[in-house]
Motif scaffolding. Structure first.
Motif, PDB file in Angstrom:
ATOM      1  N   THR A 113       0.999  -1.077  -0.243  1.00  0.00           N
ATOM      2  CA  THR A 113      -0.075  -0.208   0.055  1.00  0.00           C
ATOM      3  C   THR A 113       0.855   1.292  -0.114  1.00  0.00           C
ATOM      4  N   ILE A 114       0.692   1.925  -0.904  1.00  0.00           N
ATOM      5  CA  ILE A 114       1.641   3.465  -1.262  1.00  0.00           C
ATOM      6  C   ILE A 114       0.818   4.305  -0.532  1.00  0.00           C
ATOM      7  N   ILE A 115       1.337   5.088   0.037  1.00  0.00           N
ATOM      8  CA  ILE A 115       0.534   6.378   0.995  1.00  0.00           C
ATOM      9  C   ILE A 115       1.628   7.533   0.953  1.00  0.00           C
ATOM     10  N   GLU A 116       0.788   8.617   0.510  1.00  0.00           N
ATOM     11  CA  GLU A 116       1.502   9.929   0.762  1.00  0.00           C
ATOM     12  C   GLU A 116       1.364  10.683   1.757  1.00  0.00           C
ATOM     13  N   GLU A 117       2.215  11.088   2.483  1.00  0.00           N
ATOM     14  CA  GLU A 117       2.129  12.165   3.677  1.00  0.00           C
ATOM     15  C   GLU A 117       2.984  13.383   3.589  1.00  0.00           C
ATOM     16  N   ASP A 118       2.503  14.260   4.275  1.00  0.00           N
ATOM     17  CA  ASP A 118       3.287  15.499   4.161  1.00  0.00           C
ATOM     18  C   ASP A 118       4.480  15.831   5.460  1.00  0.00           C
ATOM     19  N   GLY A 119       5.358  15.339   4.816  1.00  0.00           N
ATOM     20  CA  GLY A 119       6.571  15.329   5.928  1.00  0.00           C
ATOM     21  C   GLY A 119       7.197  16.694   6.228  1.00  0.00           C
ATOM     22  N   SER A 120       6.675  18.009   5.847  1.00  0.00           N
ATOM     23  CA  SER A 120       7.207  19.356   5.810  1.00  0.00           C
ATOM     24  C   SER A 120       7.312  19.902   7.234  1.00  0.00           C
TER      25      SER A 120
END
Length: 362
Positions: free
Chosen positions: A308-315
């Motif tokens: 499962t590929i998930i994008e998250e904001d690590g900024s």
């Protein structure tokens, strides 16, 4: 073969309970050295010491230090009574530890009674430089979160070698440490990753565990010849024990080596060939052109179908580092030099906090 030389301690650079950084004179030349106090005893200025100088002579780095093998001024380390598990087995430096799963250990019964990690979030990285951005982001988002760091034996074996761990513990970011396999020096010792994970849940009672190797990594430029290949086996162990495995991909758009561009071949190999279970891979928010590169790599190997590929904001990471007064570095590159690498670490932490929050609501 190892290279052994004799030197004299001429200066103490720093000292803690576990380690002492020294300046030694070897054939009239001043050089840096490490002494592990719990292994080779205390050292003082003027002591004659025997040193392992192999890595420096081969220009391998290891932090630029020689290592004290023996203090000729007869500083003897007494053998503790407890413990029967040997690490560095059948080497001249084999040492005894009191492993948490030993029959005589007060926590032995917890391993016998263990049933499941019960979806404990476990963030699994492949480099020690991932530890600071992951742990600091977790603690910044939730100051009450209990974090246990599990250090494997794929790189540095003594946890004492890691200034990162010292700093994170001093700042209260990491709550407990566990060393597994032949790695040693953690708050708890276990013989393998499975019992390391069990100890994290049942003994340290952590909310989230982070698993990475210690400082250093071995790589040979061959498809399977790197110690970070353990990441796949660790992710499988987490899933096997009923945990929630969260994979941190090694991402860089600054590494000049083609095999490490975008998602490193290390991560691609682990996710496509080594890992047998399915888990979450967290990607950071990146510019469209860089995102395109990552997805092309994942799709080419069908990794997006397996996991499962998930994008998250690590900024949030820049705020995190400023808040805790921390700096980060990987392969000699700082945050601004290799932004994607560090954002991937922070993104995994952000997702893990959300996962923990949702789990606690149930």
């Amino acid at each position: 073969m190892i290279s052994i030389k004799r030197g004299k301690v001429i200066k103490i650079l720093s000292k803690s309970q576990e380690k002492t950084k020294l300046i030694v004179a070897i054939n009239g030349k001043e050089e840096k050295a490490f002494n592990y106090n719990l292994m080779t005893g205390e050292v003082s200025v003027g002591d004659e010491v025997v040193l392992n100088t192999t890595a420096i002579e081969l220009n391998l780095g290891t932090g630029g230090y020689h290592f004290v093998l023996y203090n000729l001024d007869n500083k003897i380390v007494p053998l503790e009574e407890e413990g029967h598990i040997m690490k560095l087995r059948y080497t001249p430096l084999q040492l005894k530890v009191f492993a948490a799963e030993e029959q005589d250990h007060p926590n032995h019964h917890k391993f016998l009674a263990f049933e499941s990690l019960n979806n404990l979030p476990v963030i699994v990285g492949s480099l020690h430089s991932m530890l600071t951005p992951i742990a600091a982001t977790l603690k910044y988002i939730n100051p009450r979160i209990k974090i246990t760091y599990i250090m494997t034996d794929a790189a540095a074996l003594p946890i004492y070698f890691s200034d990162t761990v010292d700093q994170l513990k001093e700042k209260g970011i990491i709550d407990h440490t566990i060393t597994i396999g032949h790695a040693f020096g953690g708050d708890l010792e276990t013989v393998n990753i499975y019992n390391g994970l069990i100890a994290a849940k049942e003994i340290t009672h952590c909310d989230i565990a982070i698993v990475t190797m210690g400082p250093g990594i071995v790589g040979t430029g061959t498809p399977y010849g790197f110690t970070g290949i353990e990441q796949g086996q660790i992710l499988d162990a987490v899933e096997d024990l009923g945990g929630a495995a969260i994979a941190v991909p090694r991402i860089s758009f600054s590494d000049e080596r083609e095999r490490h561009y975008g998602i490193s071949h290390h991560s691609l190999t682990v996710f496509s060939k080594i890992a047998k279970t399915s888990f979450k891979i967290i990607l950071p928010f990146l510019e469209a052109d860089k995102k395109k590169v990552l997805y092309e790599q994942l799709e080419y190997l069908n990794i997006h179908r397996k996991h499962t590929i998930i994008e998250e904001d690590g900024s949030i990471l820049s705020k995190v580092l400023d808040y805790f007064g921390l700096s980060v570095k990987t392969m000699g590159r700082g945050f601004k030099d290799d932004v994607a690498f560090f954002l991937a670490c922070s993104a995994a932490a952000v997702h893990s906090c959300d996962l923990l929050k949702n789990h606690n609501r149930k």
